[in-house]
Design a protein around this motif. Structure first.
Motif, PDB file in Angstrom:
ATOM      1  N   LEU A  48      20.505  20.659 -78.143  1.00  0.00           N
ATOM      2  CA  LEU A  48      20.239  20.344 -76.581  1.00  0.00           C
ATOM      3  C   LEU A  48      20.933  19.209 -76.021  1.00  0.00           C
ATOM      4  N   ILE A  49      21.302  17.932 -76.568  1.00  0.00           N
ATOM      5  CA  ILE A  49      21.780  17.002 -75.902  1.00  0.00           C
ATOM      6  C   ILE A  49      22.823  16.145 -76.769  1.00  0.00           C
ATOM      7  N   GLY A  50      23.348  16.899 -77.653  1.00  0.00           N
ATOM      8  CA  GLY A  50      24.392  16.197 -78.559  1.00  0.00           C
ATOM      9  C   GLY A  50      24.085  15.072 -79.464  1.00  0.00           C
ATOM     10  N   GLU A  51      25.096  14.695 -80.146  1.00  0.00           N
ATOM     11  CA  GLU A  51      25.029  13.528 -81.207  1.00  0.00           C
ATOM     12  C   GLU A  51      24.377  12.086 -80.251  1.00  0.00           C
ATOM     13  N   ALA A  52      23.616  11.403 -81.139  1.00  0.00           N
ATOM     14  CA  ALA A  52      23.364  10.076 -80.525  1.00  0.00           C
ATOM     15  C   ALA A  52      24.246   9.068 -80.336  1.00  0.00           C
ATOM     16  N   ASP A  53      24.065   7.999 -79.458  1.00  0.00           N
ATOM     17  CA  ASP A  53      25.126   7.002 -79.198  1.00  0.00           C
ATOM     18  C   ASP A  53      25.085   5.939 -80.585  1.00  0.00           C
ATOM     19  N   ALA A  54      23.726   5.831 -81.116  1.00  0.00           N
ATOM     20  CA  ALA A  54      23.449   4.860 -82.098  1.00  0.00           C
ATOM     21  C   ALA A  54      22.272   5.581 -83.013  1.00  0.00           C
ATOM     22  N   VAL A  55      22.392   5.306 -84.367  1.00  0.00           N
ATOM     23  CA  VAL A  55      21.489   5.609 -85.331  1.00  0.00           C
ATOM     24  C   VAL A  55      20.910   4.589 -86.239  1.00  0.00           C
ATOM     25  N   GLY A  56      19.984   4.324 -86.193  1.00  0.00           N
ATOM     26  CA  GLY A  56      19.529   3.482 -87.275  1.00  0.00           C
ATOM     27  C   GLY A  56      17.982   3.549 -87.336  1.00  0.00           C
ATOM     28  N   VAL A  57      17.345   2.409 -87.477  1.00  0.00           N
ATOM     29  CA  VAL A  57      15.758   2.401 -87.709  1.00  0.00           C
ATOM     30  C   VAL A  57      14.997   1.551 -86.466  1.00  0.00           C
ATOM     31  N   ASP A  58      13.758   1.804 -86.268  1.00  0.00           N
ATOM     32  CA  ASP A  58      13.195   0.715 -85.362  1.00  0.00           C
ATOM     33  C   ASP A  58      12.563  -0.339 -86.117  1.00  0.00           C
ATOM     34  N   ALA A  59      12.690  -1.478 -85.412  1.00  0.00           N
ATOM     35  CA  ALA A  59      12.217  -2.719 -85.762  1.00  0.00           C
ATOM     36  C   ALA A  59      10.869  -3.086 -86.475  1.00  0.00           C
ATOM     37  N   ILE A  60       9.911  -2.113 -86.369  1.00  0.00           N
ATOM     38  CA  ILE A  60       8.749  -2.334 -86.623  1.00  0.00           C
ATOM     39  C   ILE A  60       8.273  -1.478 -88.036  1.00  0.00           C
ATOM     40  N   ASN A  61       8.475  -0.241 -87.697  1.00  0.00           N
ATOM     41  CA  ASN A  61       8.062   0.448 -89.146  1.00  0.00           C
ATOM     42  C   ASN A  61       9.135   1.016 -89.731  1.00  0.00           C
ATOM     43  N   ALA A  62      10.522   0.485 -89.530  1.00  0.00           N
ATOM     44  CA  ALA A  62      11.815   0.904 -90.045  1.00  0.00           C
ATOM     45  C   ALA A  62      11.967   2.554 -90.343  1.00  0.00           C
ATOM     46  N   LEU A  63      11.363   3.309 -89.377  1.00  0.00           N
ATOM     47  CA  LEU A  63      11.666   4.614 -89.463  1.00  0.00           C
ATOM     48  C   LEU A  63      12.835   4.991 -88.701  1.00  0.00           C
ATOM     49  N   PRO A  64      13.495   6.080 -88.951  1.00  0.00           N
ATOM     50  CA  PRO A  64      14.715   6.556 -88.180  1.00  0.00           C
ATOM     51  C   PRO A  64      14.415   6.646 -86.708  1.00  0.00           C
ATOM     52  N   ASN A 120      12.195  19.304 -71.815  1.00  0.00           N
ATOM     53  CA  ASN A 120      13.062  19.946 -72.690  1.00  0.00           C
ATOM     54  C   ASN A 120      12.799  19.284 -74.194  1.00  0.00           C
ATOM     55  N   LEU A 121      12.493  17.917 -74.091  1.00  0.00           N
ATOM     56  CA  LEU A 121      12.337  17.240 -75.392  1.00  0.00           C
ATOM     57  C   LEU A 121      10.849  17.209 -75.684  1.00  0.00           C
ATOM     58  N   SER A 122      10.306  17.270 -76.974  1.00  0.00           N
ATOM     59  CA  SER A 122       8.935  17.321 -77.405  1.00  0.00           C
ATOM     60  C   SER A 122       8.699  17.004 -79.016  1.00  0.00           C
ATOM     61  N   ILE A 123       7.448  16.679 -79.096  1.00  0.00           N
ATOM     62  CA  ILE A 123       7.158  16.199 -80.128  1.00  0.00           C
ATOM     63  C   ILE A 123       7.118  17.160 -81.304  1.00  0.00           C
ATOM     64  N   GLY A 124       7.739  17.273 -82.270  1.00  0.00           N
ATOM     65  CA  GLY A 124       7.892  18.118 -83.608  1.00  0.00           C
ATOM     66  C   GLY A 124       9.152  18.774 -83.478  1.00  0.00           C
ATOM     67  N   MET A 125      10.145  18.487 -82.454  1.00  0.00           N
ATOM     68  CA  MET A 125      11.297  19.109 -82.587  1.00  0.00           C
ATOM     69  C   MET A 125      12.308  18.529 -83.718  1.00  0.00           C
ATOM     70  N   THR A 126      13.244  19.394 -84.230  1.00  0.00           N
ATOM     71  CA  THR A 126      14.006  19.029 -85.483  1.00  0.00           C
ATOM     72  C   THR A 126      15.316  18.192 -85.132  1.00  0.00           C
ATOM     73  N   GLU A 127      15.856  17.724 -85.977  1.00  0.00           N
ATOM     74  CA  GLU A 127      17.175  16.992 -85.566  1.00  0.00           C
ATOM     75  C   GLU A 127      18.271  18.045 -85.003  1.00  0.00           C
ATOM     76  N   SER A 128      18.415  19.272 -85.753  1.00  0.00           N
ATOM     77  CA  SER A 128      19.233  20.209 -85.216  1.00  0.00           C
ATOM     78  C   SER A 128      19.040  20.496 -83.722  1.00  0.00           C
ATOM     79  N   GLU A 129      17.646  20.855 -83.530  1.00  0.00           N
ATOM     80  CA  GLU A 129      17.228  20.992 -82.227  1.00  0.00           C
ATOM     81  C   GLU A 129      17.672  20.313 -80.948  1.00  0.00           C
ATOM     82  N   VAL A 130      17.484  18.843 -81.367  1.00  0.00           N
ATOM     83  CA  VAL A 130      17.916  17.886 -80.610  1.00  0.00           C
ATOM     84  C   VAL A 130      19.362  17.824 -80.052  1.00  0.00           C
ATOM     85  N   MET A 131      19.972  17.789 -81.443  1.00  0.00           N
ATOM     86  CA  MET A 131      21.490  17.876 -81.228  1.00  0.00           C
ATOM     87  C   MET A 131      21.962  19.065 -80.491  1.00  0.00           C
TER      88      MET A 131
END
Length: 271
Positions: free
Chosen positions: A177-193, A164-175
């Protein structure tokens, strides 16, 4: 009188067409996601529905309850159904189309009206914009309900994520499907969401490892918590330009800690 197209809804649903059709056509589901329909009364058994079958539908719109005669002018599940109802305003037609796609099911609804006279033709032309307000919420409920049923039946495991999860899905599509994330931030290497889902964890669970990396960083798999059963799985979703570009899901398979990885960076999947 010429038919007037009043409304169209189209959405990709990330699950199999048989489940979408079941939730669309069976009253045990319809009465849960459609807030307007009170009951449908059939001539015989609902399981015997066929093209040409008629039924009575009782619906509550606003504060009023309406009893309408309905007819399946086309009925070819799981792909197609058309329902017509006749009122003083004219003949209303709702067409449902389900198309199988590589990602799941394309769901399409078309609503049209053949006005009974020139007055209702004028009124329909002026206010057909209001159909969107009435129907959008119902079909958004429908999609959310499908994912709920899928989760209840098949569980939220790595297979569910792979399907059900795939590359290119939007934030609204993910939410959706599986609801809100437990933690939201950035990754340590690229500082991407980066989003983290602590699947199967209690509400008071905290990932202490992220705190060691620095404020705002969400990038650490709590392997000890997974091994101890405190967390069933930890799912990380990486975002670039508002869409998924990578997925990591870590879980136990027997006694072995494994990670499912899907990334657009190198176009590969790993386990």
């Amino acid at each position: 009188m010429k038919e007037i197209h009043c409304y169209r809804f189209e959405s990709e649903i990330y699950t199999n067409m048989e489940l979408v059709s079941e939730c669309l056509n069976k009253d045990e589901h319809v009465l849960k996601w459609n807030t307007q329909i009170i009951e449908n009364i059939y001539n015989g058994n609902e399981e015997e529905l066929r093209e040409g079958a008629t039924f009575i539908t009782r619906q509550k719109i606003g504060k009023k309850v309406y009893e309408l005669q309905g007819k399946y002018t086309k009925y070819k599940p799981p792909n197609y159904a058309t329902v017509e109802t006749e009122t003083k305003e004219g003949l209303s037609k709702t067409e449902y189309i389900l198309e199988e796609t590589p990602e799941g099911t394309n769901f399409i609804v078309n609503v049209s009206l053949v006005p009974s006279n020139w007055l209702y033709k004028l009124v329909t032309q002026m206010f057909k914009w209001s159909f969107k307000h009435v129907f959008d919420k119902q079909f958004e409920n429908f999609i959310e309900y499908i994912y709920q049923i899928e989760y209840e039946r098949f569980g939220f495991d790595n297979e569910f994520i792979k399907e059900n999860l795939s590359i290119g899905m939007t934030e609204s599509e993910v939410m959706d499907l599986i609801g809100e994330a437990d933690a939201v931030g950035v990754d340590a290497i690229n500082a991407l969401p980066n989003w983290r889902y602590d699947i199967g964890a209690s509400d008071d669970y905290e990932n202490e490892l992220d705190k060691q990396l620095g404020e705002g960083i969400v990038d650490s798999v709590d392997e000890d918590a997974i091994r101890q059963g405190i967390v069933k799985m930890q799912l990380f979703i990486g975002w670039r330009n508002g869409v998924i570009y990578q997925i990591f899901n870590t879980y136990l398979e027997g006694d072995l800690l494994v990670t499912y990885r899907l990334s657009s960076e190198d176009n590969r999947t790993e386990k």
